[in-house]
Design a protein around this motif. Structure first.
Motif, PDB file in Angstrom:
ATOM      1  N   LEU A  39       0.781  -1.016  -0.178  1.00  0.00           N
ATOM      2  CA  LEU A  39       0.154   0.232  -0.206  1.00  0.00           C
ATOM      3  C   LEU A  39       0.589   1.032  -0.165  1.00  0.00           C
ATOM      4  O   LEU A  39       0.714   2.076  -0.232  1.00  0.00           O
ATOM      5  CB  LEU A  39      -0.777   0.286   1.393  1.00  0.00           C
ATOM      6  N   GLN A 225      -5.063  -1.826   6.641  1.00  0.00           N
ATOM      7  CA  GLN A 225      -5.974  -1.052   5.621  1.00  0.00           C
ATOM      8  C   GLN A 225      -5.903   0.410   6.380  1.00  0.00           C
ATOM      9  O   GLN A 225      -5.633   1.424   5.819  1.00  0.00           O
ATOM     10  CB  GLN A 225      -6.858  -1.578   4.895  1.00  0.00           C
ATOM     11  N   TRP A 229      -3.719   4.064   4.801  1.00  0.00           N
ATOM     12  CA  TRP A 229      -4.498   4.846   4.776  1.00  0.00           C
ATOM     13  C   TRP A 229      -4.522   6.132   5.803  1.00  0.00           C
ATOM     14  O   TRP A 229      -4.334   7.129   5.394  1.00  0.00           O
ATOM     15  CB  TRP A 229      -6.002   4.218   4.726  1.00  0.00           C
ATOM     16  N   ARG A 232      -0.737   6.761   4.376  1.00  0.00           N
ATOM     17  CA  ARG A 232      -0.601   7.849   3.202  1.00  0.00           C
ATOM     18  C   ARG A 232      -0.966   9.232   3.465  1.00  0.00           C
ATOM     19  O   ARG A 232      -0.660  10.129   3.138  1.00  0.00           O
ATOM     20  CB  ARG A 232      -1.668   7.119   2.974  1.00  0.00           C
ATOM     21  N   PRO A 239      -4.537   8.877  -2.935  1.00  0.00           N
ATOM     22  CA  PRO A 239      -5.523   7.421  -3.083  1.00  0.00           C
ATOM     23  C   PRO A 239      -4.247   6.143  -4.233  1.00  0.00           C
ATOM     24  O   PRO A 239      -3.985   6.073  -5.100  1.00  0.00           O
ATOM     25  CB  PRO A 239      -6.868   6.980  -2.845  1.00  0.00           C
ATOM     26  N   ARG A 243      -6.841   0.204  -5.559  1.00  0.00           N
ATOM     27  CA  ARG A 243      -7.270   0.728  -4.333  1.00  0.00           C
ATOM     28  C   ARG A 243      -7.732  -0.744  -4.049  1.00  0.00           C
ATOM     29  O   ARG A 243      -8.396  -1.316  -4.624  1.00  0.00           O
ATOM     30  CB  ARG A 243      -8.475   1.311  -4.284  1.00  0.00           C
ATOM     31  N   PHE A 248     -10.663   3.808   0.478  1.00  0.00           N
ATOM     32  CA  PHE A 248      -9.746   4.965  -0.266  1.00  0.00           C
ATOM     33  C   PHE A 248     -10.212   6.142  -1.399  1.00  0.00           C
ATOM     34  O   PHE A 248      -9.309   5.851  -2.216  1.00  0.00           O
ATOM     35  CB  PHE A 248      -8.342   3.491  -0.517  1.00  0.00           C
ATOM     36  N   TRP A 252      -8.431  11.604   3.909  1.00  0.00           N
ATOM     37  CA  TRP A 252      -8.288  11.268   5.350  1.00  0.00           C
ATOM     38  C   TRP A 252      -8.751  12.386   6.555  1.00  0.00           C
ATOM     39  O   TRP A 252      -8.463  14.043   5.725  1.00  0.00           O
ATOM     40  CB  TRP A 252      -6.452  11.653   5.270  1.00  0.00           C
TER      41      TRP A 252
END
Length: 259
Positions: A39, A225, A229, A232, A239, A243, A248, A252
């Motif tokens: 990821l 995940q 997420w 990131r 994303p 995905r 995603f 955020w």
């Protein structure tokens, strides 16, 4: 002996500008580093990993025992190098030890760095997805699953159904096959459920999220995940492609230090 010539670098690689992220994983973990590579691409961010002592069985007592070692584990994350964020990759331990205690312990070694845990990241994921009612699937023992139910209920997330595989060893949890996870997740879905949560950073769940979502028509969130997420999002990465999961598709929300 020939004379050794000393050379001076004329410039540094542009890779020095790539954000660096730290992850603290259990000594027994078999899953998190692989999921992080899937990821977070090497040209997006550099992921550094430190391991913390842990001994099975995965019970509240053994999880709680990691607390005093968190500062030392954080201190081993590339000392002297700036990190954009640090994740403690154990869902049940973050609940048992408590997120605020985890953050404080890490801050003793690496102050002023955002701290992510799977439980705090999952709450942020539910917020982004508009989820209030979940079905919870864990590989844990019943005694380790119960605090997870309590944690989310304290955060006003209603547990419509909870199920577990009643396993004690996180190394065995990492070997649960895809079909088992898919069928278990589908079996605990109901019309009242907004999303299914696959709890545990040991679970190899990234492979099955899209398949479960296709079966139930709802978001599926897993510990790794959600954590990745969050990482990131903290460094502003777009994303990933492909995905994994509807999560995603969401931005955020910039809130991770949940209770």
């Amino acid at each position: 002996m020939s004379q050794i010539e000393i050379l001076s670098p004329q410039c540094f690689s542009s890779n020095s500008d790539i954000p660096r992220l730290g992850i603290i994983v259990l000594a027994t973990d078999l899953t998190v580093e692989r999921d992080a590579r899937q990821l977070i691409a090497p040209d997006e961010a550099v992921v550094h990993v430190s391991r913390i002592p842990f001994e099975n069985p995965t019970t509240p007592a053994s999880l709680q025992a990691m607390g005093p070692n968190l500062t030392a584990a954080a201190d081993l994350l590339v000392p002297g190098v700036d990190l954009a964020a640090i994740a403690f990759a154990c869902t049940s331990a973050s609940v048992t030890i408590r997120n605020e205690v985890v953050s404080q312990a890490i801050a003793k070694a690496r102050p002023h760095i955002p701290v992510v845990t799977p439980s705090s990241a999952t709450l942020a994921a539910f917020q982004a997805l508009g989820v209030r009612r979940i079905a919870l699937l864990t590989p844990y023992l019943v005694e380790t699953t119960a605090p997870m139910v309590g944690y989310f209920e304290e955060q006003d997330i209603q547990i419509e159904k909870a199920a577990c595989f009643n396993m004690a060893d996180d190394r065995e949890m990492a070997r649960i096959d895809d079909e088992t996870m898919i069928e278990a997740a589908v079996s605990i879905d109901s019309p009242q459920v907004d999303a299914v949560f696959l709890s545990c950073t040991a679970l190899p769940a990234l492979n099955v999220i899209n398949a479960i979502e296709a079966r139930i028509g709802k978001p599926v969130v897993s510990s790794n995940q959600a954590t990745l997420w969050a990482l990131r999002g903290l460094v502003g990465l777009p994303p990933p492609e492909p995905r994994i999961g509807r999560l995603f598709d969401k931005s955020w929300p910039k809130k991770v230090n949940a209770p």
